[in-house]
Design an enzyme around this catalytic site. Sequence first.
Site, PDB file in Angstrom:
ATOM      1  N   ASP A 110     -12.189 -31.655   8.341  1.00  0.00           N
ATOM      2  CA  ASP A 110     -12.038 -32.358   7.062  1.00  0.00           C
ATOM      3  C   ASP A 110     -13.373 -32.873   6.533  1.00  0.00           C
ATOM      4  O   ASP A 110     -14.308 -33.106   7.304  1.00  0.00           O
ATOM      5  CB  ASP A 110     -11.071 -33.545   7.218  1.00  0.00           C
ATOM      6  N   GLU A 111     -13.393 -33.048   5.248  1.00  0.00           N
ATOM      7  CA  GLU A 111     -14.469 -33.765   4.553  1.00  0.00           C
ATOM      8  C   GLU A 111     -15.875 -33.386   5.019  1.00  0.00           C
ATOM      9  O   GLU A 111     -16.736 -34.257   5.156  1.00  0.00           O
ATOM     10  CB  GLU A 111     -14.283 -35.279   4.723  1.00  0.00           C
TER      11      GLU A 111
END
Length: 539
Positions: free
Chosen positions: A352-353
């Site tokens: 993620d991210e």
Amino acid sequence: MKSFPFLFFALLAILFTSCSKEKTPNMTDYAIIPQPISVVGTGDSFELVENTQIHLVGDSAQLTQISAYLQQLIQNATSLDLQTNTETEPGEGAIVLALDPSLSVGNEGYQLDITKQSIKLSASSEAGLFFGIQTLRQLFPAELEIKSQVSGVKWRIPTGTITDSPEYAYRGAMLDVARHFFSVEDVKHYIDLLAFYKMNMLHLHLSDDQGWRIEIKSWPNLTTIGGSTQVGGGKGGFYTQEQYKDIVAYAQERFITIIPEIDMPGHTNSALASYGELNPGITVPKEHSVKVDRAALGVEGLDPLASELYTGIVVGFSTLATDKEITYQFVDDVIRELAEMTPGPYIHIGGDESHVTEMKDYIPFINRAQEIVAKYGKTSIGWDEIAHATLLPGSVAQYWAVAENAKMAVDQGAQVIMSPATKAYLDMQYDSTTVLGLHWAAYIELDSAYNWEPTAMVDGIGKSNILGIEAPLWTETITNRSELEYMVFPRITAIAEIAWVPKESKDWDSYKKRLIDHGKRWELMGINYYKSPLVDWGK
Ligand code: TNX
């Protein structure tokens, strides 16, 4: 006057039946969460007494362990030391735990038959028996949850039959032990609470920018440096491999699978501070950056590219050097050591991210990470962004933010875990007055946590695409057990019910009513819960 005796007796009879009616327990009135599929009451009660025995039917080492779990549970509050037997026929007043492979209640289902004389719990698997015990537990007076001897309580439960099985195979929670570290005891405590609601997965977020929490013997700085702090600058901590195995075994005994996550290639500053070789040259945000005290930590020969430690809560600034071969040696070693001590089928690779990893670097990195996981016999789970990569058969995407990502995963044939941040994130505040937590995704009051339907979240994602539900607790603002409990309770029970109960049987009004009883139990268990104004908790 002739009719007087008749009238008198008739009145007496009416009086008697109405009084005894009040006393007759009706199994359907009991507050079971998650609500079982079918409950049929027969209006009488079974009482636990001194010579009640636990009778085991079936040949399985785990059966003995399940019976010991039940025995202990009962002994804590009642001080009844129930004996277990396998040889003889169950006598009067027995609790029978029967493993019956021919029973058609599904893999994790169970059937509970309670009569005045006996309790019979049957299931086709050990897991089913364990979940049945959780139901049985909730039929007892709330005082059963007190860990020391209680006097003056009749240990009675209502008679009837319950047949039950879960809607989703994956019923999970996630605990972020990276932002704030939680002790082995805290994790075990959480495992016990999850078991009470028939959850079967605990995902541990073991690494992030602020901390590395699992001992990796081939890369020791990860814990000596990376594990040395946390959000706010506390001393952090980590699990030794022995401690991690202890958590895994404890969870296993409660039919909970531990899913370890190493978040990559972003959210990796704690690794970059430990081994500069892995750092492509990122620096941490100035505010909340902390110099590694090499002398105090006893580390020498640190690569000059090593970043500083980070104790803030900004996300998305870090990445592994995806173009360096050493990075893949690192990933290989970490996954190998993790896989060796993780009996469950999954390893979570995060994904993620990764805002500072270019997509052209991100995709091959995730592809390779999945291959490494597969090489060590495990299946990858990743946050929904991993759908940009080529998912290996069996890989699972965890939907948290971007519906298109989840859809892309499903279009590649992957299954999805539903963790929509707007509904299932336990770190989201209840409302604008909540002191702990964040609200970037939403305020999540109890009704919002309960009233959502996994199959209605993303166009094109239906029941068959959904492996299950998971409620993550991110801990940027959560520092201890009591704060954890406050954010988790009562919302985790809403998530448990969504994961267990078919959508047609979900009922907010009934759930709200059942929670009142659970609130009493939590008080007896010493759990710090949020008294949502939507529930009439009583005095
Ligand atoms: C987003 S959810 C994150 C986490 C934060 C969380 C806070 C996800 C995959 N990434 O790094 O802790 O928000 O709510």
